[in-house]
Design a protein around this motif. Structure first.
Motif, PDB file in Angstrom:
ATOM      1  N   ARG A   1       0.826  -1.210   0.000  1.00  0.00           N
ATOM      2  CA  ARG A   1       0.000   0.000   0.000  1.00  0.00           C
ATOM      3  C   ARG A   1       0.859   1.258   0.000  1.00  0.00           C
ATOM      4  NH1 ARG A   1      -2.882   3.523   3.419  1.00  0.00           N
ATOM      5  NH2 ARG A   1      -1.761   2.811   5.277  1.00  0.00           N
ATOM      6  N   ALA A   2       0.374   2.277  -0.696  1.00  0.00           N
ATOM      7  CA  ALA A   2       0.997   3.599  -0.676  1.00  0.00           C
ATOM      8  C   ALA A   2       0.208   4.496   0.261  1.00  0.00           C
ATOM      9  CB  ALA A   2       1.019   4.209  -2.072  1.00  0.00           C
ATOM     10  N   LYS A   3       0.907   5.288   1.046  1.00  0.00           N
ATOM     11  CA  LYS A   3       0.256   6.220   1.952  1.00  0.00           C
ATOM     12  C   LYS A   3      -0.041   7.537   1.246  1.00  0.00           C
ATOM     13  CE  LYS A   3       2.339   6.396   6.004  1.00  0.00           C
ATOM     14  NZ  LYS A   3       3.467   6.442   6.982  1.00  0.00           N
ATOM     15  N   GLU A   4      -0.945   8.323   1.806  1.00  0.00           N
ATOM     16  CA  GLU A   4      -1.324   9.584   1.183  1.00  0.00           C
ATOM     17  C   GLU A   4      -0.153  10.555   1.105  1.00  0.00           C
ATOM     18  OE1 GLU A   4      -4.728  11.600   2.603  1.00  0.00           O
ATOM     19  OE2 GLU A   4      -6.063   9.864   2.440  1.00  0.00           O
ATOM     20  N   ASP A   5       0.838  10.385   1.985  1.00  0.00           N
ATOM     21  CA  ASP A   5       1.990  11.289   1.949  1.00  0.00           C
ATOM     22  C   ASP A   5       2.984  10.933   0.849  1.00  0.00           C
ATOM     23  OD1 ASP A   5       3.321   9.055   2.910  1.00  0.00           O
ATOM     24  OD2 ASP A   5       3.950   9.976   4.794  1.00  0.00           O
ATOM     25  N   GLY A   6       2.681   9.863   0.094  1.00  0.00           N
ATOM     26  CA  GLY A   6       3.530   9.486  -1.032  1.00  0.00           C
ATOM     27  C   GLY A   6       4.608   8.484  -0.713  1.00  0.00           C
ATOM     28  N   THR A   7       4.603   7.928   0.498  1.00  0.00           N
ATOM     29  CA  THR A   7       5.611   6.940   0.873  1.00  0.00           C
ATOM     30  C   THR A   7       5.014   5.545   0.919  1.00  0.00           C
ATOM     31  OG1 THR A   7       5.193   7.230   3.249  1.00  0.00           O
ATOM     32  CG2 THR A   7       6.906   8.608   2.249  1.00  0.00           C
ATOM     33  N   LEU A   8       5.908   4.578   0.804  1.00  0.00           N
ATOM     34  CA  LEU A   8       5.517   3.185   0.940  1.00  0.00           C
ATOM     35  C   LEU A   8       5.127   2.928   2.394  1.00  0.00           C
ATOM     36  CD1 LEU A   8       5.701   0.539  -0.907  1.00  0.00           C
ATOM     37  CD2 LEU A   8       7.813   0.081   0.341  1.00  0.00           C
ATOM     38  N   ASP A   9       4.043   2.164   2.598  1.00  0.00           N
ATOM     39  CA  ASP A   9       3.559   1.848   3.942  1.00  0.00           C
ATOM     40  C   ASP A   9       4.418   0.727   4.530  1.00  0.00           C
ATOM     41  OD1 ASP A   9       2.132   0.879   6.187  1.00  0.00           O
ATOM     42  OD2 ASP A   9       0.258   1.626   5.365  1.00  0.00           O
ATOM     43  N   LEU A  10       5.268   1.059   5.482  1.00  0.00           N
ATOM     44  CA  LEU A  10       6.186   0.068   6.051  1.00  0.00           C
ATOM     45  C   LEU A  10       5.444  -1.012   6.829  1.00  0.00           C
ATOM     46  CD1 LEU A  10       9.062   2.420   7.264  1.00  0.00           C
ATOM     47  CD2 LEU A  10       9.067   0.908   5.273  1.00  0.00           C
ATOM     48  N   GLU A  11       4.341  -0.657   7.464  1.00  0.00           N
ATOM     49  CA  GLU A  11       3.561  -1.666   8.192  1.00  0.00           C
ATOM     50  C   GLU A  11       2.955  -2.671   7.225  1.00  0.00           C
ATOM     51  OE1 GLU A  11       0.700   0.155  10.715  1.00  0.00           O
ATOM     52  OE2 GLU A  11       2.199   1.095  12.029  1.00  0.00           O
ATOM     53  N   ASP A  12       2.477  -2.186   6.078  1.00  0.00           N
ATOM     54  CA  ASP A  12       1.913  -3.097   5.094  1.00  0.00           C
ATOM     55  C   ASP A  12       3.003  -3.962   4.473  1.00  0.00           C
ATOM     56  OD1 ASP A  12      -0.506  -3.988   3.774  1.00  0.00           O
ATOM     57  OD2 ASP A  12       0.297  -3.092   1.943  1.00  0.00           O
ATOM     58  N   LEU A  13       4.198  -3.394   4.310  1.00  0.00           N
ATOM     59  CA  LEU A  13       5.325  -4.178   3.814  1.00  0.00           C
ATOM     60  C   LEU A  13       5.660  -5.295   4.792  1.00  0.00           C
ATOM     61  CD1 LEU A  13       7.728  -4.702   1.897  1.00  0.00           C
ATOM     62  CD2 LEU A  13       9.009  -2.996   3.212  1.00  0.00           C
ATOM     63  N   ALA A  14       5.702  -4.991   6.082  1.00  0.00           N
ATOM     64  CA  ALA A  14       5.996  -6.009   7.095  1.00  0.00           C
ATOM     65  C   ALA A  14       4.930  -7.099   7.094  1.00  0.00           C
ATOM     66  CB  ALA A  14       6.102  -5.356   8.466  1.00  0.00           C
ATOM     67  N   ARG A  15       3.665  -6.681   6.889  1.00  0.00           N
ATOM     68  CA  ARG A  15       2.590  -7.669   6.819  1.00  0.00           C
ATOM     69  C   ARG A  15       2.768  -8.611   5.635  1.00  0.00           C
ATOM     70  NH1 ARG A  15      -0.787  -8.754   3.580  1.00  0.00           N
ATOM     71  NH2 ARG A  15      -0.362  -6.866   2.361  1.00  0.00           N
ATOM     72  N   ALA A  16       3.127  -8.041   4.473  1.00  0.00           N
ATOM     73  CA  ALA A  16       3.319  -8.864   3.277  1.00  0.00           C
ATOM     74  C   ALA A  16       4.498  -9.814   3.453  1.00  0.00           C
ATOM     75  CB  ALA A  16       3.538  -7.962   2.060  1.00  0.00           C
ATOM     76  N   ILE A  17       5.558  -9.329   4.086  1.00  0.00           N
ATOM     77  CA  ILE A  17       6.718 -10.197   4.337  1.00  0.00           C
ATOM     78  C   ILE A  17       6.322 -11.368   5.226  1.00  0.00           C
ATOM     79  CG2 ILE A  17       8.947 -10.303   5.532  1.00  0.00           C
ATOM     80  CD1 ILE A  17       9.500  -7.478   4.488  1.00  0.00           C
ATOM     81  N   ALA A  18       5.539 -11.090   6.266  1.00  0.00           N
ATOM     82  CA  ALA A  18       5.094 -12.165   7.159  1.00  0.00           C
ATOM     83  C   ALA A  18       4.203 -13.151   6.427  1.00  0.00           C
ATOM     84  CB  ALA A  18       4.362 -11.568   8.358  1.00  0.00           C
ATOM     85  N   GLU A  19       3.327 -12.631   5.561  1.00  0.00           N
ATOM     86  CA  GLU A  19       2.412 -13.513   4.812  1.00  0.00           C
ATOM     87  C   GLU A  19       3.174 -14.426   3.862  1.00  0.00           C
ATOM     88  OE1 GLU A  19      -1.357 -13.183   1.670  1.00  0.00           O
ATOM     89  OE2 GLU A  19      -0.523 -11.365   2.585  1.00  0.00           O
ATOM     90  N   ALA A  20       4.298 -13.940   3.321  1.00  0.00           N
ATOM     91  CA  ALA A  20       5.072 -14.737   2.367  1.00  0.00           C
ATOM     92  C   ALA A  20       5.792 -15.914   3.025  1.00  0.00           C
ATOM     93  CB  ALA A  20       6.080 -13.847   1.655  1.00  0.00           C
ATOM     94  N   LYS A  21       5.981 -15.865   4.319  1.00  0.00           N
ATOM     95  CA  LYS A  21       6.566 -16.975   5.085  1.00  0.00           C
ATOM     96  C   LYS A  21       7.920 -17.424   4.521  1.00  0.00           C
ATOM     97  CE  LYS A  21       2.040 -18.645   6.580  1.00  0.00           C
ATOM     98  NZ  LYS A  21       1.064 -19.772   6.588  1.00  0.00           N
ATOM     99  N   GLY A  22       8.814 -16.453   4.365  1.00  0.00           N
ATOM    100  CA  GLY A  22      10.177 -16.783   3.956  1.00  0.00           C
ATOM    101  C   GLY A  22      10.385 -17.002   2.475  1.00  0.00           C
ATOM    102  N   ARG A  23       9.393 -16.701   1.651  1.00  0.00           N
ATOM    103  CA  ARG A  23       9.522 -16.963   0.212  1.00  0.00           C
ATOM    104  C   ARG A  23       9.661 -15.673  -0.604  1.00  0.00           C
ATOM    105  NH1 ARG A  23       5.344 -20.318   1.715  1.00  0.00           N
ATOM    106  NH2 ARG A  23       3.791 -19.039   0.644  1.00  0.00           N
TER     107      ARG A  23
END
Length: 402
Positions: free
Chosen positions: A130-152
Motif C-alpha cells: 500500500r501507498a500512503k497519502e503522503d507518497g511513501t511506501l507503507d512500512l507496516e503493510d510491507l511487514a505484513r506482506a513479508i510475514a504472509e510470504a513466510k520466507g519466500r
C-alpha cells in the motif's frame, strides 16, 4: 524565452559532458571489444567511465554493468531475481511454491510492468504494498506482506526518490525489513543520484567488506538524469551477486548485457557521474526557489475560479527541486498544453507515459482515481533562475485567470 521546468523528465547535458563526448568521438570511436590498439583506446575510455560510475555509487567498478538506461537496469534487476538460477527461485520451486515479489504502485513503469509480466508468466507472486497519502511506501503493510510470504520473498523493490512527486522513500527501512527476511533488495535510484545524499560510502571504504554495497543489493542509474547523455545507464550490484541476462548475444559486459558499448556515451556518462559526486549541495540550494514557485501557484489557485490545488506528497520528504500539484477543475495534460503555449515546459506525469489517456498510477495510489489525472509536476534544475520562476508564475496566472 522558454522556461524549462521538467528536469525530472531529462536534464540538459553539462558542458563537460559534451566536451567528453566530442573528445571520445575524435580518439576513441573504435569498438571497445576489439583487441587492437584502436579498440584498446576505446576500452580505456569505457573502463574509466565505469570507475567513475562506481565511485559515485560507492561500488567497485567491476560491479557496474552498463545498460541502455534506467529502464533496462530495472528490467535486469527484477528478471535476474526470478531467473532459474536465483537462490530464492530454487528454494521456492523445491517445495512447489512460487517466489514472491514485493513492490508498490509508486514505482516507475519499468518496475511495475515487469512485476506484472513476471506474475502473468507464473514466475512470481506479486504483493502490491500500500501507498500512503503522503507518497511513501507503507512500512507496516510491507511487514505484513513479508510475514504472509513466510520466507519466500525473492525481491523487494523501492524507489529512492519518486519520479512524479519527488518524495524520498524510506528505502533504508525497506531494505532492513527485506534483509531480515532474507530477500534481495533493488533500489531504483534514477531520480536520486546527484540530487540527494544517498549515504553511500566511497569504494575504498567498501573494500573493507566488498559485499556491502549499502542498503541495496542492486541499484539503478541513468545518464540523462544526472546531466549526462541519453541512451546509457547502469545496474550496480553487490559484489558476488549473480545476475542473469535479459538479452542474449555477445559476451560484452560479462555476458550480462550483449551489444557494443558506445565509448562516446560512456565518456559522457563518466563525466556526469564525476560531477554528480559533489552536486547534491547545488541541488539542495534549489529548494527556496521551488518553494517560492509553489507558494505563488497556491495563491493563484485560491484566487482562481476553480479553487486552490493541493500539494501532492509530504512537503517535508521531497527532493529539493520537485513540486507536484493537483488542480481542481483541470485535466493535467490540458494544463500542460496551455502552459506550453505560454512558453513554459512542465509535465503531467512520467515522460515515459506521455500520450496515454490513463491517469497516473502513482497519483491514483496516493489520491484515488478522481484526482489522479489532475496532477502537474514542476521540476526545477541547477540552471533555473529567479527570472524564470517569475515568468513561470506569470504564465500560470494568465492561464488560470483567463
Amino acid at each position: 524565452m522558454r522556461i524549462y521546468l521538467d528536469w525530472n523528465a531529462t536534464t540538459p547535458p553539462l558542458p563537460e559532458v559534451l566536451d567528453a563526448m566530442r573528445d571520445a568521438a575524435a580518439r576513441a570511436w573504435a569498438n571497445p571489444s576489439s583487441i587492437h590498439k584502436d579498440g584498446r583506446a576505446a576500452r580505456a575510455v569505457v573502463e574509466d567511465a565505469r570507475a567513475s560510475v562506481g565511485a559515485l555509487c560507492g561500488a567497485d567498478a567491476r560491479d557496474v554493468v552498463f545498460t541502455s538506461g534506467g529502464t533496462e537496469a530495472n528490467n535486469l534487476a527484477l528478471r535476474s531475481a526470478f531467473g532459474p538460477h536465483a537462490k530464492a527461485v530454487k528454494e521456492a520451486s523445491a517445495v512447489g511454491e512460487v517466489p514472491w515479489l514485493l513492490t508498490s504502485r509508486l514505482e516507475h513503469p519499468s518496475v511495475t510492468r515487469v512485476a506484472e509480466a513476471l506474475a502473468s508468466e507464473g514466475r512470481a507472486r506479486v504483493a502490491w504494498v500500500r501507498a500512503k497519502e503522503d507518497g511513501t511506501l507503507d512500512l507496516e503493510d510491507l511487514a505484513r506482506a513479508i510475514a504472509e510470504a513466510k520466507g519466500r520473498v525473492a525481491l523487494v523493490t523501492v524507489q529512492a526518490v519518486n519520479h512524479e512527486t519527488g518524495v524520498v522513500q524510506p528505502f533504508a527501512e525497506v531494505a532492513s525489513l527485506a534483509r531480515a527476511a532474507g530477500a534481495r533488495v533493488h533500489v531504483d535510484a534514477v531520480q536520486a543520484w546527484g540530487k540527494i545524499d544517498l549515504g553511500v560510502r566511497a569504494p575504498d571504504v567498501c573494500a573493507i567488506d566488498p559485499s556491502d554495497l549499502g542498503p541495496w543489493d542492486t541499484v539503478s542509474i541513468a545518464g540523462h538524469k544526472i546531466r549526462g547523455p541519453k541512451g546509457i545507464g547502469a545496474l550496480i550490484t553487490r559484489t558476488g551477486l549473480r545476475l542473469e541476462p535479459v538479452l542474449l548475444g555477445g559476451a560484452q559486459e560479462k555476458g550480462l548485457r550483449p551489444g557494443t558499448v558506445d565509448p562516446l556515451l560512456a565518456a559522457a556518462f563518466g563525466a556526469a557521474a564525476r560531477r554528480a559526486q559533489t552536486s547534491a549541495a547545488s541541488w539542495a540550494s534549489i529548494a527556496p526557489r521551488r518553494d517560492r514557485l509553489e507558494a505563488a501557484l497556491l495563491a493563484i489557485g485560491r484566487d482562481a475560479r476553480l479553487g486552490a490545488p493541493i500539494v501532492v506528497g509530504d512537503p517535508a520528504r521531497r527532493a529539493p527541486h520537485v513540486s507536484t500539484l493537483a488542480w481542481p477543475g483541470w485535466i493535467g495534460a490540458e494544463l500542460v498544453a496551455a502552459l506550453d503555449l505560454e512558453g513554459v515546459s512542465v509535465s503531467s506525469g512520467a515522460a515515459c507515459s506521455a500520450g496515454t489517456v490513463e491517469p497516473s498510477p502513482v497519483l491514483a495510489a496516493m489520491l484515488g482515481e478522481a484526482d489522479a489525472a489532475r496532477g502537474i509536476r514542476c521540476s526545477l534544475g541547477e540552471d533555473t533562475t529567479d527570472a524564470e520562476i517569475d515568468e513561470a508564475i506569470a504564465a500560470f496566472r494568465r492561464v488560470m485567470t483567463r
